[in-house]
Design a protein around this motif. Structure first.
Motif, mmCIF file in Angstrom:
data_model
loop_
_atom_site.group_PDB
_atom_site.id
_atom_site.type_symbol
_atom_site.label_atom_id
_atom_site.label_comp_id
_atom_site.label_asym_id
_atom_site.label_seq_id
_atom_site.Cartn_x
_atom_site.Cartn_y
_atom_site.Cartn_z
ATOM 1 N N THR A 179 0.248 -1.337 0.447
ATOM 2 C CA THR A 179 -0.183 0.536 0.104
ATOM 3 C C THR A 179 0.810 0.815 -0.024
ATOM 4 O OG1 THR A 179 -1.986 0.783 1.137
ATOM 5 C CG2 THR A 179 -0.106 -0.008 2.488
ATOM 6 N N SER A 180 0.399 2.606 -0.158
ATOM 7 C CA SER A 180 1.050 3.705 -0.125
ATOM 8 C C SER A 180 0.313 4.384 0.725
ATOM 9 C CB SER A 180 0.522 4.183 -1.661
ATOM 10 O OG SER A 180 -0.181 4.698 -2.210
ATOM 11 N N MET A 181 0.961 5.515 1.647
ATOM 12 C CA MET A 181 -0.141 6.795 2.172
ATOM 13 C C MET A 181 -1.029 7.696 1.488
ATOM 14 S SD MET A 181 3.715 8.897 3.584
ATOM 15 C CE MET A 181 2.168 9.537 4.817
ATOM 16 N N ALA A 182 -0.501 7.144 0.227
ATOM 17 C CA ALA A 182 -1.962 7.993 -0.662
ATOM 18 C C ALA A 182 -3.447 6.811 -0.525
ATOM 19 C CB ALA A 182 -1.898 8.643 -1.920
ATOM 20 N N GLU A 183 -3.382 5.904 -0.924
ATOM 21 C CA GLU A 183 -4.276 4.499 -0.760
ATOM 22 C C GLU A 183 -4.636 4.337 0.794
ATOM 23 O OE1 GLU A 183 -3.377 0.856 -3.382
ATOM 24 O OE2 GLU A 183 -1.410 2.369 -2.980
ATOM 25 N N GLU A 184 -4.120 5.134 1.946
ATOM 26 C CA GLU A 184 -4.601 4.820 2.870
ATOM 27 C C GLU A 184 -4.930 6.350 3.416
ATOM 28 O OE1 GLU A 184 -4.659 2.349 4.378
ATOM 29 O OE2 GLU A 184 -3.567 0.817 2.816
ATOM 30 N N GLY A 185 -5.332 6.948 2.139
ATOM 31 C CA GLY A 185 -6.028 8.826 2.891
ATOM 32 C C GLY A 185 -5.417 9.762 2.634
ATOM 33 N N VAL A 186 -4.098 9.557 2.948
ATOM 34 C CA VAL A 186 -3.283 10.785 3.483
ATOM 35 C C VAL A 186 -2.353 11.740 2.088
ATOM 36 C CG1 VAL A 186 -0.868 10.953 4.560
ATOM 37 C CG2 VAL A 186 -2.477 9.337 5.419
ATOM 38 N N LYS A 187 -2.719 12.496 1.912
ATOM 39 C CA LYS A 187 -2.289 12.949 0.825
ATOM 40 C C LYS A 187 -1.214 13.961 1.532
ATOM 41 C CE LYS A 187 -5.074 11.443 -1.560
ATOM 42 N NZ LYS A 187 -5.624 10.506 -2.917
ATOM 43 N N THR A 188 0.115 14.092 0.428
ATOM 44 C CA THR A 188 1.033 15.017 0.925
ATOM 45 C C THR A 188 2.327 14.021 0.246
ATOM 46 O OG1 THR A 188 2.713 15.033 2.590
ATOM 47 C CG2 THR A 188 2.391 12.668 2.492
ATOM 48 N N SER A 189 3.294 15.409 0.693
ATOM 49 C CA SER A 189 4.701 15.145 -0.686
ATOM 50 C C SER A 189 5.806 14.131 -0.180
ATOM 51 C CB SER A 189 5.070 16.679 -0.970
ATOM 52 O OG SER A 189 5.581 17.041 -0.201
ATOM 53 N N LEU A 190 6.840 13.982 -0.837
ATOM 54 C CA LEU A 190 7.933 12.959 -0.181
ATOM 55 C C LEU A 190 8.369 14.280 0.798
ATOM 56 C CD1 LEU A 190 7.069 11.517 -3.034
ATOM 57 C CD2 LEU A 190 9.223 11.311 -3.443
ATOM 58 N N GLN A 191 8.727 15.696 0.348
ATOM 59 C CA GLN A 191 9.802 16.215 0.614
ATOM 60 C C GLN A 191 9.322 16.678 2.336
ATOM 61 O OE1 GLN A 191 13.094 17.678 1.369
ATOM 62 N NE2 GLN A 191 12.023 18.631 -1.528
ATOM 63 N N ASP A 192 7.991 16.696 2.077
ATOM 64 C CA ASP A 192 7.144 17.123 3.305
ATOM 65 C C ASP A 192 7.247 15.741 4.557
ATOM 66 O OD1 ASP A 192 6.311 19.229 3.000
ATOM 67 O OD2 ASP A 192 4.253 19.231 2.522
ATOM 68 N N VAL A 193 7.526 14.454 3.993
ATOM 69 C CA VAL A 193 7.235 13.418 4.731
ATOM 70 C C VAL A 193 9.487 12.977 4.877
ATOM 71 C CG1 VAL A 193 7.639 10.695 4.706
ATOM 72 C CG2 VAL A 193 5.391 12.511 3.398
ATOM 73 N N ALA A 194 9.244 13.795 4.024
ATOM 74 C CA ALA A 194 11.201 13.384 4.022
ATOM 75 C C ALA A 194 11.943 14.177 5.395
ATOM 76 C CB ALA A 194 12.028 14.222 2.719
ATOM 77 N N GLU A 195 11.141 15.816 5.852
ATOM 78 C CA GLU A 195 11.374 16.120 6.652
ATOM 79 C C GLU A 195 11.348 15.965 7.821
ATOM 80 O OE1 GLU A 195 9.713 20.256 6.261
ATOM 81 O OE2 GLU A 195 11.056 20.164 4.262
ATOM 82 N N VAL A 196 10.078 15.260 7.935
ATOM 83 C CA VAL A 196 9.745 13.927 9.478
ATOM 84 C C VAL A 196 10.076 13.409 9.720
ATOM 85 C CG1 VAL A 196 7.432 14.119 10.538
ATOM 86 C CG2 VAL A 196 7.371 15.054 8.531
ATOM 87 N N LEU A 197 10.526 12.204 8.317
ATOM 88 C CA LEU A 197 11.492 10.739 8.461
ATOM 89 C C LEU A 197 12.967 10.951 9.093
ATOM 90 C CD1 LEU A 197 11.852 7.609 8.334
ATOM 91 C CD2 LEU A 197 11.740 8.264 5.940
ATOM 92 N N THR A 198 13.666 12.243 8.654
ATOM 93 C CA THR A 198 14.980 12.488 8.381
ATOM 94 C C THR A 198 15.205 13.185 10.428
ATOM 95 O OG1 THR A 198 15.279 14.741 7.601
ATOM 96 C CG2 THR A 198 16.139 12.925 6.310
ATOM 97 N N ASP A 199 14.701 13.839 11.077
ATOM 98 C CA ASP A 199 14.174 14.112 11.636
ATOM 99 C C ASP A 199 14.094 12.739 13.223
ATOM 100 O OD1 ASP A 199 14.496 16.686 11.475
ATOM 101 O OD2 ASP A 199 12.425 16.913 12.210
ATOM 102 N N ALA A 200 13.005 12.437 12.353
ATOM 103 C CA ALA A 200 12.732 11.003 13.305
ATOM 104 C C ALA A 200 14.091 9.851 13.630
ATOM 105 C CB ALA A 200 11.303 10.029 13.311
ATOM 106 N N LEU A 201 14.289 9.834 12.446
ATOM 107 C CA LEU A 201 15.712 8.749 11.937
ATOM 108 C C LEU A 201 16.746 8.868 13.470
ATOM 109 C CD1 LEU A 201 15.777 8.067 8.830
ATOM 110 C CD2 LEU A 201 16.315 6.807 10.668
ATOM 111 N N GLU A 202 16.878 10.774 12.931
ATOM 112 C CA GLU A 202 18.516 11.288 13.893
ATOM 113 C C GLU A 202 18.111 11.091 15.532
ATOM 114 O OE1 GLU A 202 20.682 14.713 13.220
ATOM 115 O OE2 GLU A 202 19.065 15.813 14.055
#
Length: 225
Positions: A179-202
């Motif tokens: 599945t994907s975020m879009a298929e699960e009803g979340v509309k967003t961009s790769l850039q927006d997700v990347a910003e959150v993910l890199t913070d969480a990873l760090e």
């Protein structure tokens, strides 16, 4: 925290897997030798299939498609438009705890999707990656060499369900879907997700890093291209 250097190539267009693999290995060698800061490599790939170390012949449905063999863990998967790829390239403290590292990477994806995008994701016992029930939203394939990491995360943001993964059995799992975020009803961009993910990873990875890799000033190496 800005302890880890982010190399974000999302605004430079789709990348070939081969070019990104070459880049990650160049960076890995420098990080392992203490010549480059710990880094997250972020990109969106051209459509391609990669086969990890555990791929079986029956995992490939269409034997006419090009398959790129790679040394990460896991089976065969797809990379392409609408999918965020993030490679944590970091030097881990010795002795390396492989399971703790895997759980930290998975945990960062779970933190991102649960806390910031409201998706009910979790782990499934005995299966890698991040899931929503029996639907896999993020594949995780990793390698550690010289106490430094390669490969990483692919997270489906707005992939095309009609074409993505069509030629293979993703990760060799026959009793589940992708599945994907879009298929699960979340509309967003790769850039927006990347910003959150890199913070969480760090946040998740800093306690696991080699102390010498996060101290002092290191000249950042910017690869050409």
């Amino acid at each position: 925290m800005d302890i880890v250097h982010v190399i974000n190539l999302l605004d430079t267009g789709l990348k070939t897997y081969g070019a990104m693999d070459t880049l990650q290995r160049e960076l890995h060698a420098r990080i392992a030798n203490g010549e480059h800061p710990n880094s997250f490599l972020i990109f969106e790939a051209e459509a391609s299939y990669t086969a990890g170390r555990h791929t079986q012949p029956h995992d490939i449905i269409d034997d006419s498609i090009p398959i790129i063999e790679t040394d990460r863990a896991g089976s065969v998967t797809w990379h392409g438009p609408g999918q965020l790829v993030c490679y944590p390239l970091v030097k881990l403290a010795a002795p390396v705890d492989v399971i703790k590292y895997i759980r930290a990477v998975e945990g960062a994806v779970i933190d991102t999707l649960q806390q910031h995008f409201g998706l009910a994701v979790d782990r499934i016992e005995g299966r890698a990656g991040v899931w929503i029930e029996n639907r896999k939203i993020s594949a995780i394939g990793l390698k550690i060499s010289q106490d430094a990491t390669l490969h990483g995360i692919s997270l489906n943001i707005n992939t095309d369900p009609a074409s993505a993964f069509a030629g293979v059995i993703p990760c060799g799992i026959t009793d589940a879907t992708v599945t994907s975020m879009a298929e699960e009803g979340v509309k967003t961009s790769l850039q927006d997700v990347a910003e959150v993910l890199t913070d969480a990873l760090e946040h998740r990875l800093v306690p696991l890093l080699a102390p010498e890799s996060i101290k002092g000033e290191v000249n950042v190496y910017h690869p050409a291209g």
